[in-house]
Design a protein around this motif. Structure first.
Motif, PDB file in Angstrom:
ATOM      1  N   ASN A 246     -32.138  56.347 -16.296  1.00  0.00           N
ATOM      2  CA  ASN A 246     -32.307  55.754 -14.971  1.00  0.00           C
ATOM      3  C   ASN A 246     -31.121  56.064 -14.059  1.00  0.00           C
ATOM      4  OD1 ASN A 246     -34.746  54.729 -15.751  1.00  0.00           O
ATOM      5  ND2 ASN A 246     -34.028  52.628 -16.023  1.00  0.00           N
TER       6      ASN A 246
ATOM      7  N   ASP B 237     -42.880  53.281 -19.278  1.00  0.00           N
ATOM      8  CA  ASP B 237     -42.378  52.707 -18.033  1.00  0.00           C
ATOM      9  C   ASP B 237     -43.408  51.776 -17.397  1.00  0.00           C
ATOM     10  OD1 ASP B 237     -39.908  54.303 -17.955  1.00  0.00           O
ATOM     11  OD2 ASP B 237     -41.265  55.992 -17.636  1.00  0.00           O
TER      12      ASP B 237
ATOM     13  N   TYR C 210     -45.189  46.054 -16.215  1.00  0.00           N
ATOM     14  CA  TYR C 210     -43.885  46.703 -16.237  1.00  0.00           C
ATOM     15  C   TYR C 210     -42.829  45.642 -16.517  1.00  0.00           C
ATOM     16  CZ  TYR C 210     -44.241  45.081 -11.379  1.00  0.00           C
ATOM     17  OH  TYR C 210     -44.452  44.323 -10.255  1.00  0.00           O
TER      18      TYR C 210
ATOM     19  N   GLN D 149     -34.806  49.852 -12.726  1.00  0.00           N
ATOM     20  CA  GLN D 149     -36.025  50.642 -12.673  1.00  0.00           C
ATOM     21  C   GLN D 149     -35.772  51.963 -11.946  1.00  0.00           C
ATOM     22  OE1 GLN D 149     -39.680  49.213 -10.488  1.00  0.00           O
ATOM     23  NE2 GLN D 149     -40.045  48.414 -12.546  1.00  0.00           N
TER      24      GLN D 149
ATOM     25  N   THR E  29     -40.464  55.495 -11.283  1.00  0.00           N
ATOM     26  CA  THR E  29     -41.310  54.361 -11.650  1.00  0.00           C
ATOM     27  C   THR E  29     -41.664  53.538 -10.418  1.00  0.00           C
ATOM     28  OG1 THR E  29     -40.333  54.240 -13.861  1.00  0.00           O
ATOM     29  CG2 THR E  29     -41.470  52.277 -13.065  1.00  0.00           C
ATOM     30  N   GLU E  30     -40.683  53.286  -9.566  1.00  0.00           N
ATOM     31  CA  GLU E  30     -40.926  52.510  -8.340  1.00  0.00           C
ATOM     32  C   GLU E  30     -41.989  53.174  -7.468  1.00  0.00           C
ATOM     33  OE1 GLU E  30     -37.378  51.853  -6.158  1.00  0.00           O
ATOM     34  OE2 GLU E  30     -36.375  50.745  -7.772  1.00  0.00           O
TER      35      GLU E  30
END
Length: 290
Positions: free
Chosen positions: A76, A141, A262, A268, A272-273
């Motif tokens: 990340n 994720d 999630y 995060q 993924t966002e």
């Protein structure tokens, strides 16, 4: 990320020092030396070497969970640094139940990759309980499942509604207690929905066969083994080709919700966002089949 941790995680993943060495393009003695060095750093023994099969010690299990967390944080961090250049890229691990994963997700992924071509998605198709466990273990994720799950650290967000219908190999099938039903395995969202469908219609089937694959269930229904309750998404082609028939849909149907899950975390990744945002935007009503 520290190479010792990389080696350790690879050994646990593959269950073998030799396989880990091959995967990492290292010699087995080098892999063993990395683990000895890591054990010295931590002051614990990570693997039980008293038997032929490879097992983590109690200390090894604890170290494994923290190493997974460090790997995720490292990944990340790399992606967050990429965000400084407004780049959305890197791995995206998705777990999806069969109905959504096989029939809805492919087109969504295709559109998402067009927007963000540097993203490398990986999809696992599993049942609801397995996806929830993969999420807890930080192996995915995002998950897309049938129904709500309990762990409080997992966020459940409704995506869309799915209509399930009874299908048979004949257009006029009588449904009653004597009807043979074919259902998915325990732990499957489809199985849970089937049991709630039985309750809703006050059905107490004398015979319920359990198959672990939706494709296998459809094949068995085509051969006249019994009837089943499946997502309307999953039987569109067979119904169009008149291999399967929907039985009295006005009476025999069941609606369930699909949820995106999630983890609650401040770390995060941007990828993924952006996928969460994309799924929300494209799942308002367009996926519903009624």
């Amino acid at each position: 990320m520290n190479q010792k941790i990389t080696v350790f995680l690879k050994i646990v993943e593959l269950g073998s020092f030799s396989k880990a060495a091959e995967s990492l393009y290292m010699t087995q003695p080098a892999v063993s030396q990395f683990i000895k060095s890591l054990e010295k750093d931590l002051g614990v023994i990570l693997f039980d070497r008293s038997s032929k099969s490879l097992h983590l010690t109690a200390a090894g299990l604890i170290a494994f969970q923290y190493c997974l967390e460090m790997k995720k944080l490292s990944d990340n961090m790399t992606q967050s640094l990429n965000e400084l250049m407004n780049v959305v890229k890197g791995p995206l691990m998705i777990g999806a139940s069969y109905s959504y994963g096989e029939y809805i997700l492919p087109s969504k992924l295709a559109e998402f990759i067009k927007r963000y071509p540097l993203v490398k998605p990986s999809v696992q198709i599993k049942n609801t309980s397995e996806i929830a466990q993969e999420m807890i273990n930080k192996k995915i994720d995002i998950g897309i499942i049938e129904g709500i799950i309990e762990p409080s650290r997992i966020v459940c967000e409704k995506l869309t509604t799915d209509r399930m219908v009874v299908v048979s190999n004949e257009p006029n099938t009588e449904i009653g207690h004597e009807t043979t039903w074919i259902a998915r395995e325990n732990g499957s969202g489809t199985r849970s929905a089937t049991e709630r469908f039985f309750e809703k219609h006050h059905l107490e089937p004398n015979k319920v066969l359990e198959f672990g694959s939706t494709q296998l269930i459809k094949g068995a229904v085509e051969e006249g083994v019994g009837v089943t309750l499946l997502s309307k998404w999953t039987v569109q082609q067979e119904v169009a080709n008149k291999k399967l028939f929907i039985v009295d849909e006005e009476k025999f149907f069941y609606e369930r919700d699909f949820y995106m899950i999630y983890l609650k975390t401040p770390f995060q990744s941007k990828t993924t966002e952006m996928f969460l945002k994309f799924i929300r935007e494209t799942s308002k009503k367009g996926d519903e089949l009624v």
